[in-house]
Scaffold this active site. Sequence first.
Site, PDB file in Angstrom:
ATOM      1  CD  GLU A 163       0.477   0.765   2.632  1.00 39.07           C
ATOM      2  OE1 GLU A 163       0.808  -0.167   3.390  1.00 39.07           O
ATOM      3  OE2 GLU A 163       0.238   1.923   3.036  1.00 39.07           O
ATOM      4  NE  ARG A 164      -1.113   4.068  -0.471  1.00 40.04           N
ATOM      5  CZ  ARG A 164      -2.341   4.425  -0.124  1.00 40.04           C
ATOM      6  NH1 ARG A 164      -3.361   4.277  -0.953  1.00 40.04           N
ATOM      7  NH2 ARG A 164      -2.575   4.912   1.068  1.00 40.04           N
ATOM      8  CD  GLU A 287       1.586   7.520   6.379  1.00 38.15           C
ATOM      9  OE1 GLU A 287       1.939   6.400   5.986  1.00 38.15           O
ATOM     10  OE2 GLU A 287       1.286   8.449   5.615  1.00 38.15           O
ATOM     11  NE  ARG A 320      10.052   4.883   4.091  1.00 37.35           N
ATOM     12  CZ  ARG A 320       8.794   5.294   3.920  1.00 37.35           C
ATOM     13  NH1 ARG A 320       7.933   5.224   4.910  1.00 37.35           N
ATOM     14  NH2 ARG A 320       8.406   5.789   2.772  1.00 37.35           N
ATOM     15  NE  ARG A 337       2.289  14.689   5.342  1.00 38.91           N
ATOM     16  CZ  ARG A 337       1.602  13.763   4.689  1.00 38.91           C
ATOM     17  NH1 ARG A 337       0.275  13.826   4.690  1.00 38.91           N
ATOM     18  NH2 ARG A 337       2.198  12.792   4.056  1.00 38.91           N
ATOM     19  CE  LYS A 361       7.267   8.836   1.707  1.00 37.50           C
ATOM     20  NZ  LYS A 361       5.817   8.637   1.626  1.00 37.50           N
ATOM     21  CG  ASP A 366       3.007  10.764   0.805  1.00 41.15           C
ATOM     22  OD1 ASP A 366       3.938  10.117   0.297  1.00 41.15           O
ATOM     23  OD2 ASP A 366       2.012  10.243   1.342  1.00 41.15           O
ATOM     24  CD  GLU A 394       0.669   6.728  -2.292  1.00 41.63           C
ATOM     25  OE1 GLU A 394       1.886   6.506  -2.143  1.00 41.63           O
ATOM     26  OE2 GLU A 394      -0.094   6.976  -1.352  1.00 41.63           O
ATOM     27  CD1 TRP A 530      -5.985  12.553   7.072  1.00 39.35           C
ATOM     28  CD2 TRP A 530      -4.011  11.491   7.017  1.00 39.35           C
ATOM     29  NE1 TRP A 530      -6.185  11.262   7.503  1.00 39.35           N
ATOM     30  CE2 TRP A 530      -4.980  10.587   7.477  1.00 39.35           C
ATOM     31  CE3 TRP A 530      -2.689  11.052   6.891  1.00 39.35           C
ATOM     32  CZ2 TRP A 530      -4.688   9.272   7.837  1.00 39.35           C
ATOM     33  CZ3 TRP A 530      -2.390   9.742   7.236  1.00 39.35           C
ATOM     34  CH2 TRP A 530      -3.381   8.871   7.714  1.00 39.35           C
TER      35      TRP A 530
HETATM   36  O1  GCW Z   1       2.367   7.937   0.635  1.00 35.88           O
HETATM   37  C1  GCW Z   1       2.095   7.299   1.806  1.00 35.88           C
HETATM   38  C2  GCW Z   1       1.295   6.139   1.371  1.00 35.88           C
HETATM   39  C3  GCW Z   1       1.342   5.010   2.328  1.00 35.88           C
HETATM   40  C4  GCW Z   1       2.789   4.689   2.594  1.00 35.88           C
HETATM   41  C5  GCW Z   1       3.472   5.908   3.183  1.00 35.88           C
HETATM   42  C6  GCW Z   1       4.948   5.710   3.429  1.00 35.88           C
HETATM   43  C7  GCW Z   1       3.723   2.535   3.044  1.00 35.88           C
HETATM   44  O2  GCW Z   1      -0.012   6.562   1.139  1.00 35.88           O
HETATM   45  O3  GCW Z   1       0.670   3.938   1.733  1.00 35.88           O
HETATM   46  O4  GCW Z   1       2.918   3.588   3.457  1.00 35.88           O
HETATM   47  O5  GCW Z   1       3.349   6.965   2.290  1.00 35.88           O
HETATM   48  O6  GCW Z   1       5.718   6.145   2.583  1.00 35.88           O
HETATM   49  O7  GCW Z   1       5.319   5.155   4.425  1.00 35.88           O
END
Ligand code: GCW
Length: 802
Positions: A163-164, A287, A320, A337, A361, A366, A394, A530
Amino acid sequence: MRRCVFFLAIALHAETGREAWLRYSRENPEAIPAVLATLGDSPVIVNARDEILRGIRGMAGKTLRLESAMPRENAIVLGTLPAFPNLSANLPDDAYWLKTVHSGNIDYTVVTATNDRGVLYGAFALLRKIALGQPVTNLDEQQTPYAPIRWVNQWDRLDGTIERGYGGRSIFWDEGRARGDLTRVRDYGRLLASLGINGCAINNVNADKRILSPDFFPQIASIAAALRPWGVKTVISVDFGSPKTIGGLNTFDPLDPLVAAWWKTKIDELYAAIPDLGGVVMKADSEGQVGPSAYKRTHADAANVVARALQPHGGMIFYRGFVYDHHMDWNNPKNDRARAAYDNFVDLDGKFDHNVVIQIKNGPIDFQVREPASPLFAALQKTNQAIELQITQEYMGQARHMVFLVPQWKETLDFDMGPAPVKRLVRGFIGVANVGLDDSWLGNHLSQANLYGFGRLAWNPDLTSRQIIDEWTQQTFSTGRKAVDAIAQMQLTSWRTYENYTGPLGLQTLTDIVGNHYGVAIEASERNGWGQWHRADEKGVGMDRTTATGTGYIGQYSPSVARMFESVATCPDDLLLFLHHVPYTYKLHSGKTVIQYIYDSHYEGAQAVEDYVRDWKSLQSQVDEQRFAEVSHQLEYQAGQAQVWRDAVNTWFWHTSGIADAKGRVGNYPGRIEAESMALDGYTIKLVTPWEGASGGKAIECANERCSASFRYEGDPGWHTIRVQYFDQSAGVSHFKLFVGSQMVDEWSADDRVPERRTKVDSSSSTRCTITGVALRKGDEIRIEGIPDGAEHAAIDYVEIR
Ligand code: GCW
């Protein structure tokens, strides 16, 4: 058949990039002793020994003589502190000491530490010094890593996709199982160890429940065995719903004793198979992943039930902080968000067990091109926290764009949250790396600098971006001054450049957030749940996150930060539209209006990439042939993409605001001939969605076996460059031929490797072929022939003649 790449002959030997910064290619280092003595024989110490052997062979062309006791001559000596009765130091785990010890007329270059891993790190540090041309004859250097937790996360799925991930398929998994050949995992362990990274999560945080089924334990163990000799602990991501989905219980309620017992047994079994497992990562209530909300429990309840099972084994859980509702009501101006992480966790401060780390993060949304530091960092005072940075690009050009992220990360790490800068509030650094099987690991040689920089910052966040990039260039490409300076200039400006042509002023990356996160799609973030909203309309732009009139997000910061952000007078321009909604005519601190800044920055950004192409070309004699050509191709592609972004964003804002570019550039492209305005034979006109992704909102497509589009050249006679902007989807390999009159001047195939889901005719698949040195006369007919392949219809956007 040629791809559309300029390929220049005469260069140094070819390299694939697989050795990354561990090429050991410097020549003539200073005097090196002939002996390498190793006091100890653990696999980690043996790796340290072999690495020095390999490094010295590469850099000095000499094979050291191996011994296992203190020799009576000059030597490099490796071992933990107890092996050196005359040396004493109080070194924490993983710290190392490089010490020249004089004994009579003998010089020992001692590499020592408290633990084996520290010795390995010391060995890499010694080799780095030699590679950088630093003196190693009179050493007395102790280095302690800044953060005890320096981990990478891989978002690899068990089927082998990532993924990514932009560097190919998983090095860990294939078709639902651990790979039989784990050579690349061992190589990765070596790269990680060279940076001091001591943990690696080997599967996606969107965790496959199967990872906790018993037949996976030997597979995890085989991967752990490949990483262990490099001092890298294996970590797995687990799904919070596992007690039910694979445990067969009818609940996963964290407060249910049966669930607690299930986790305990499961984790005990896991540790029986992998006794030194680092722990687990968990993404819950985010998500689509299940979480404690299913039972109205808290994140502390969820984290602690797993933490208690891990505790007897010394394992940790990384829980997380990326928790938010992706079905938020767009019409409610108070919804935000960016508030989510803080709102979800602040009341739980102090309620997490000591082996829980909240993984946060860098920003509140994001991994956007620019965000403020997450307010959660200062809000949690009695809870362990780690910063999560994204190495894989990403939202940052997916390794098809050069974007060096260290300056961005440092800005967050150094940001003063009130109580302290972010770097003082975290005890762990987590990098989402997502390397793959490609030789370049990340999909682009220049992107390797992000993995390197992440590791170096986790070791010492006080290193400057310039120090990091210079170290990297010298080891990865060349120690020549010209290359070092040119690459530093490119890499150090690349984030600002990317921001300039994507989303400046805190707009975030104006990309297709509901699709591939790559191409430009300005409204993709709006009118959905979103929450990546920028709320641009005909009157103004930006999210009002003030406490006075907006979502109140700014109130999540400490008073000094909140005060600065709340007032437009003191809010930094770079974050203005992230924090405020203003009219397009609002004047920035520079005196420029917001709308003119948007226009100007996009032209500056696109021009900067053209300059990178030129600067890179000047390094042809400094860099090996293969990587020179591959980076040339990447930068030329990026330059084309930057122009697509520039035109899309600027036209969209021009149409939306109704305010023209004061410099008259937007909507006026000298030398551009739209494909839809050409004489078409077989080609038909296609409306592109979103419209800003193609010049004029239209392209042409060929549904026949072959089609052509032609026009008469009306400009000045002379030598010209012709650029054909066409669409290279992943669905086939179309073929193009360019004719001037009856003469074919070039042909190429649309066979570039495009990341998944670049399936449409839109900005994601838009690319260009540049044909230089074409003699044109007024009235010449220029004709492009397109030969489609499969579902790829040889689509063309425009031609530009300069
Ligand atoms: O940035 C988003 C991504 C998802 C990712 C999610 C995360 C793994 O688009 O692909 O999922 O964050 O960090 O959990």
